[in-house]
Design an enzyme around this catalytic site. Structure first.
Site, mmCIF file in Angstrom:
data_model
loop_
_atom_site.group_PDB
_atom_site.id
_atom_site.type_symbol
_atom_site.label_atom_id
_atom_site.label_comp_id
_atom_site.label_asym_id
_atom_site.label_seq_id
_atom_site.Cartn_x
_atom_site.Cartn_y
_atom_site.Cartn_z
ATOM 1 C CB CYS A 111 35.675 30.313 40.651
ATOM 2 S SG CYS A 111 36.796 30.052 39.258
ATOM 3 C CE1 TYR A 123 41.445 21.197 34.994
ATOM 4 C CE2 TYR A 123 39.641 19.863 35.809
ATOM 5 C CZ TYR A 123 40.368 20.370 34.755
ATOM 6 O OH TYR A 123 40.016 20.046 33.474
ATOM 7 C CB CYS A 155 40.132 48.723 51.318
ATOM 8 S SG CYS A 155 39.485 47.282 50.446
ATOM 9 C CG ASP A 206 37.962 23.836 42.748
ATOM 10 O OD1 ASP A 206 37.411 24.716 42.058
ATOM 11 O OD2 ASP A 206 38.419 24.045 43.882
ATOM 12 C CD GLU A 254 46.912 22.745 40.058
ATOM 13 O OE1 GLU A 254 47.313 23.579 39.235
ATOM 14 O OE2 GLU A 254 45.715 22.605 40.360
ATOM 15 C CB CYS A 285 34.652 51.748 50.855
ATOM 16 S SG CYS A 285 35.392 51.821 49.220
ATOM 17 C CB CYS A 322 33.956 46.541 45.322
ATOM 18 S SG CYS A 322 34.997 45.925 46.650
#
Length: 442
Positions: free
Chosen positions: A399, A306, A152, A372, A327, A65, A74
């Site tokens: 993640c 979670y 973007c 998670d 949670e 971009c 990014c």
């Protein structure tokens, strides 16, 4: 003094190494094969800071971009998508191999790798000291400079329109940005959320209390914007906290409803301003479908630890006997309960508590456990208690592969084996991924 090195080694997540004379330096950023300018963090330090890219790598064949050189949003804009997922796959396989898990890992591409984000947090500022008003993301390695993220390519097109028009609106009426050094000024942050399936848009403007927002004029201006989606919720947050974050000290819903509604795998979800929800809806559907297929929850008791706003909890509840979600964030639990009612699901239970604290009170024997956790992984004090439930299978969604690797070693020590291991590219153009591991009793 700065030095020039060639990046001859890359590690997850986005860590590079290069040699100068007899010393090997490590720094954040860069791509394998690049020639870069770095600066050591101390005379004897092997840690360095990336200053400039002198020469591109042969694998950089993509068209970034227009703001990529300055924007800190990014990492892999210069890679074509096929090369990007191959690069990520190699980095993660290397990470696992170095930790005793040697195997080829399949990487599942995102169904969309452009214009995919359904949430953005922008900051008001200036691109240089004394410059005109800007609204966007932080300039690379610069805390006080904000770049206008024009065109973007990872956000929905409505985000680009809203961001640009709001910046112009406040510049025209003469409002000034909040100065994070002097703690003076009015405009602080802009949060935008858009539901991919329904097109509903939420806008949250965060300001200090050092001026007044003409709410009627602001609402009228927003509703007149030419957008593909529809603005259904507008918030104004007053925030005088010193931290550079949206702190809802005074939160006012000034237009519409208090949420937007999204759909995932046929289920409806209400999303409030600070609800956790995956930022790539279409890829999240791939992830949740995989989770459902990997563990047969039919007529079984499942713990979802979670559980966030209960997305996976409800996806599994369609076939399970019962799913219990835990949670720590109370707002997320309230949203999860509301979403379950919205979908007519009554075989779920949500507990608002720290996973570590609630484990002793969960006296049932689950058939399956879904994990998670946040980026830091499972609390080391909780992991043995979790394994003590002794289910046949765990499904661990992460993640952060770095903490996943650490935790998987504990599972193996306790008599479990990794049955399946896959990567889902949930965050194209960035160094982040979701990793999903099916863990089974030996």
């Amino acid at each position: 003094m700065s030095i020039i090195v060639k990046i001859d080694e890359s590690r997850f997540p986005n860590i590079s190494r290069g040699k100068f004379e007899d010393r090997k330096y490590e720094f954040k950023g860069g791509i394998l094969g690049q020639k870069v300018e770095i600066k050591a963090r101390g005379r004897r330090s092997k840690k360095a800071k990336l200053l400039n890219i002198i020469e591109r790598s042969v694998i950089e064949k993509g068209n970034p971009c227009p703001r990529f050189e300055k924007c800190g949003g990014c990492t892999y804009q210069t890679l074509k998508y096929d090369d990007e997922i191959k690069y990520k796959k190699e980095l993660i396989e290397k990470l696992f191999e170095e930790n005793g898990i040697k195997r080829q890992i399949e990487i599942i591409p995102s169904p969309v790798h452009k214009y995919y984000r359904n949430k953005m947090e922008y900051t008001f500022g200036d691109e240089y000291k004394g410059g005109p008003l800007s609204l966007g993301l932080h300039v690379k390695n610069r805390f006080h400079e904000i770049i206008n993220t024009t065109d973007c390519n990872i956000v929905d097109s409505d985000f680009n329109t809203i961001r640009a028009e709001i910046r112009n609106y406040f510049e025209e009426i003469g409002e000034v940005q909040y100065n994070r050094k002097r703690h003076e000024g009015f405009l602080r942050h802009l949060l935008i959320r858009k539901a991919t399936k329904t097109g509903e848009i939420m806008i949250l403007l965060a300001t200090s209390s050092q001026s007044e927002l003409d709410r009627e004029a602001f609402i009228k201006f927003l509703l007149n914007l030419d957008l593909e989606g529809e603005i259904v919720s507008i918030y104004h947050v007053k925030n005088d906290a010193l931290s550079d974050a949206i702190v809802p000290e005074e939160m006012n819903l000034i237009y519409g409803k208090d949420h937007i509604e999204e759909e995932v795998l046929g289920l409806k979800f209400k999303i409030s301003p600070f609800s956790f929800f995956q930022t790539n809806t279409r890829s999240a559907e791939v992830l949740y479908k995989m989770a459902r297929e990997k563990i047969d929850a039919k007529d079984k008791l499942v713990f979802d630890l979670y559980s966030g706003t209960g997305t996976i909890t409800q996806v599994l509840a369609e076939s399970a006997k019962k799913v219990i979600g835990v949670e720590i964030v109370e707002e997320a639990v309230e949203a999860a309960r509301e979403n379950a009612k919205l979908n007519g699901i009554d075989n779920v239970e949500f507990i608002a508590s720290d996973v570590l604290k609630v484990l002793d009170d969960l006296d049932k024997n689950p058939d399956l456990i879904v994990l998670d956790p946040p980026r830091e992984g499972i609390n080391p004090k909780a992991i043995d208690k979790i394994i003590d439930f002794d289910p046949e299978k765990f499904l661990y969604i992460s993640c952060n592969p770095v903490t996943l690797v650490r935790d998987l070693q504990v599972f193996e020590e306790r008599g479990y084996k990794i049955e399946e291991l896959e990567i889902v590219d949930q965050f194209p153009k960035t160094s982040h991924v979701e990793t999903i591991a099916l863990i089974q009793k030996m």
